[in-house]
Design a protein around this motif. Structure first.
Motif, PDB file in Angstrom:
ATOM      1  N   MET A  15       8.245   2.541   8.210  1.00 21.14           N
ATOM      2  CA  MET A  15       8.652   2.719   6.817  1.00 21.14           C
ATOM      3  C   MET A  15       8.534   1.402   6.042  1.00 21.14           C
ATOM      4  N   ILE A  16       7.979   1.478   4.830  1.00 20.10           N
ATOM      5  CA  ILE A  16       7.856   0.301   3.970  1.00 20.10           C
ATOM      6  C   ILE A  16       9.251  -0.182   3.590  1.00 20.10           C
ATOM      7  N   GLY A  17       9.532  -1.442   3.892  1.00 19.81           N
ATOM      8  CA  GLY A  17      10.850  -1.991   3.615  1.00 19.81           C
ATOM      9  C   GLY A  17      11.083  -2.332   2.155  1.00 19.81           C
ATOM     10  N   ASP A  18      10.018  -2.739   1.455  1.00 17.90           N
ATOM     11  CA  ASP A  18      10.124  -3.104   0.044  1.00 17.90           C
ATOM     12  C   ASP A  18      10.280  -1.821  -0.780  1.00 17.90           C
ATOM     13  N   ARG A  19      11.459  -1.627  -1.355  1.00 16.86           N
ATOM     14  CA  ARG A  19      11.749  -0.368  -2.046  1.00 16.86           C
ATOM     15  C   ARG A  19      10.809  -0.117  -3.217  1.00 16.86           C
ATOM     16  N   ASP A  20      10.507  -1.172  -3.985  1.00 17.43           N
ATOM     17  CA  ASP A  20       9.632  -1.011  -5.148  1.00 17.43           C
ATOM     18  C   ASP A  20       8.232  -0.567  -4.726  1.00 17.43           C
ATOM     19  N   VAL A  21       7.678  -1.207  -3.689  1.00 17.15           N
ATOM     20  CA  VAL A  21       6.347  -0.822  -3.200  1.00 17.15           C
ATOM     21  C   VAL A  21       6.381   0.597  -2.639  1.00 17.15           C
ATOM     22  N   ARG A  22       7.438   0.900  -1.886  1.00 17.54           N
ATOM     23  CA  ARG A  22       7.535   2.250  -1.300  1.00 17.54           C
ATOM     24  C   ARG A  22       7.582   3.321  -2.384  1.00 17.54           C
ATOM     25  N   GLU A  23       8.346   3.078  -3.444  1.00 19.39           N
ATOM     26  CA  GLU A  23       8.453   4.078  -4.512  1.00 19.39           C
ATOM     27  C   GLU A  23       7.136   4.237  -5.266  1.00 19.39           C
ATOM     28  N   ASN A 132      -3.775  -0.803   4.498  1.00 18.32           N
ATOM     29  CA  ASN A 132      -3.425  -1.638   3.345  1.00 18.32           C
ATOM     30  C   ASN A 132      -2.016  -1.332   2.845  1.00 18.32           C
ATOM     31  N   ILE A 133      -1.650  -0.048   2.860  1.00 15.24           N
ATOM     32  CA  ILE A 133      -0.279   0.315   2.476  1.00 15.24           C
ATOM     33  C   ILE A 133       0.712  -0.310   3.454  1.00 15.24           C
ATOM     34  N   ALA A 134       0.390  -0.236   4.748  1.00 10.75           N
ATOM     35  CA  ALA A 134       1.263  -0.818   5.772  1.00 10.75           C
ATOM     36  C   ALA A 134       1.419  -2.321   5.588  1.00 10.75           C
ATOM     37  N   ALA A 135       0.397  -2.958   4.998  1.00 10.04           N
ATOM     38  CA  ALA A 135       0.452  -4.391   4.705  1.00 10.04           C
ATOM     39  C   ALA A 135       1.147  -4.677   3.371  1.00 10.04           C
ATOM     40  N   ARG A 136       1.770  -3.636   2.790  1.00 16.27           N
ATOM     41  CA  ARG A 136       2.564  -3.737   1.549  1.00 16.27           C
ATOM     42  C   ARG A 136       1.706  -4.020   0.326  1.00 16.27           C
ATOM     43  N   MET A 137       0.448  -3.598   0.339  1.00 16.81           N
ATOM     44  CA  MET A 137      -0.403  -3.762  -0.830  1.00 16.81           C
ATOM     45  C   MET A 137      -0.038  -2.698  -1.870  1.00 16.81           C
ATOM     46  N   ASP A 140      -2.029  -0.729  -7.561  1.00 16.42           N
ATOM     47  CA  ASP A 140      -2.766  -1.234  -8.718  1.00 16.42           C
ATOM     48  C   ASP A 140      -3.714  -2.386  -8.380  1.00 16.42           C
ATOM     49  N   VAL A 141      -3.604  -2.967  -7.168  1.00 12.26           N
ATOM     50  CA  VAL A 141      -4.510  -4.056  -6.788  1.00 12.26           C
ATOM     51  C   VAL A 141      -5.481  -3.627  -5.684  1.00 12.26           C
ATOM     52  N   MET A 142      -5.431  -2.363  -5.293  1.00 11.45           N
ATOM     53  CA  MET A 142      -6.285  -1.901  -4.217  1.00 11.45           C
ATOM     54  C   MET A 142      -7.629  -1.426  -4.779  1.00 11.45           C
ATOM     55  N   ASP A 143      -8.496  -2.382  -5.066  1.00 10.42           N
ATOM     56  CA  ASP A 143      -9.812  -2.090  -5.635  1.00 10.42           C
ATOM     57  C   ASP A 143     -10.856  -2.706  -4.714  1.00 10.42           C
ATOM     58  N   LEU A 144     -11.591  -1.874  -3.980  1.00 12.67           N
ATOM     59  CA  LEU A 144     -12.541  -2.423  -3.010  1.00 12.67           C
ATOM     60  C   LEU A 144     -13.701  -1.486  -2.761  1.00 12.67           C
ATOM     61  N   VAL A 145     -14.813  -2.091  -2.359  1.00  9.99           N
ATOM     62  CA  VAL A 145     -16.023  -1.379  -1.933  1.00  9.99           C
ATOM     63  C   VAL A 145     -16.418  -1.976  -0.596  1.00  9.99           C
TER      64      VAL A 145
END
Length: 202
Positions: A15-23, A132-137, A140-145
């Motif tokens: 579970m993501i610990g950072d509440r803001d990122v998790r929400e 990437n989510i597990a790494a707390r990204m 809005d910054v997940m832009d990749l090719v």
């Protein structure tokens, strides 16, 4: 996630610990659009369901309509929302097993699009998204090719039929035992998941 007798390594999502990122991810993953159909698309769907539940505590709902979704997943031909999320040059430069992830504004709200040229690319992209989510990204910054550097990406196994492994330091083979196939279906499937999550394809 279900407790296993072996370690799922980087697929052992917590579970993501950072509440803001998790929400943020709860909102983004509340409803996911999968407008296309293909065998590995169903696999990607299952991985996202399991992974997002482990990371956020929420099981996503599914829809075929991108207009209803916070996360849109598929191939170029599956829906114009996926096609239009990326430039023509980006699609042209995408390999058969490559993928793209992009946040954008759509119908007045923020969404995330995960796209592959094929269902294989979609699956690899789904694994990358989860890691990437597990790494707390944040979304809005997940832009990749991403494209694989090599067409064939393989693991060299040195398992012997008696169950021993040449230069094996982590226990006996789970493929063979006493010169017979040791069919541990769930464990082999999870091993395949680990390989696929790093884009191993052979």
């Amino acid at each position: 996630m279900e407790k296993k007798e072996y370690d799922l390594c980087w697929l052992r999502f917590a579970m993501i610990g950072d509440r803001d990122v998790r929400e943020q991810w709860i909102r983004m993953g509340e409803r996911i659009a999968f407008p296309g159909r293909a065998p590995l698309m169903e696999t990607a769907k299952l991985e996202l369901k399991q992974g997002l539940f482990a990371l956020t505590g929420q099981t996503p709902a599914w829809t075929e309509s991108p207009d209803e979704a916070g996360l849109i997943v598929g191939r170029r031909q599956d829906d114009e929302a996926i096609d239009n999320a990326f430039r023509a040059q980006e699609w042209d430069g995408l390999d058969e097993e490559g993928f793209m992830i992009r946040p954008l504004e759509r119908n007045g709200r923020r969404v995330l699009v995960l796209a592959g040229k094929t269902d294989r690319g979609v699956l690899y992209g789904a694994f990358r998204l989860l890691m990437n989510i597990a790494a707390r990204m944040r979304p809005d910054v997940m832009d990749l090719v991403e494209n694989p550097r090599n067409g064939v990406r393989m693991i060299n196994h040195w398992d012997n039929m008696d169950g021993s492994i040449e230069r094996g330091y982590a226990g006996p083979s789970f493929f063979y035992r006493d010169h017979q196939f040791s069919w541990q279906e769930e464990r082999i499937r999870d091993y395949a998941r680990l390989l696929a999550s790093t884009s191993i394809n052979a």
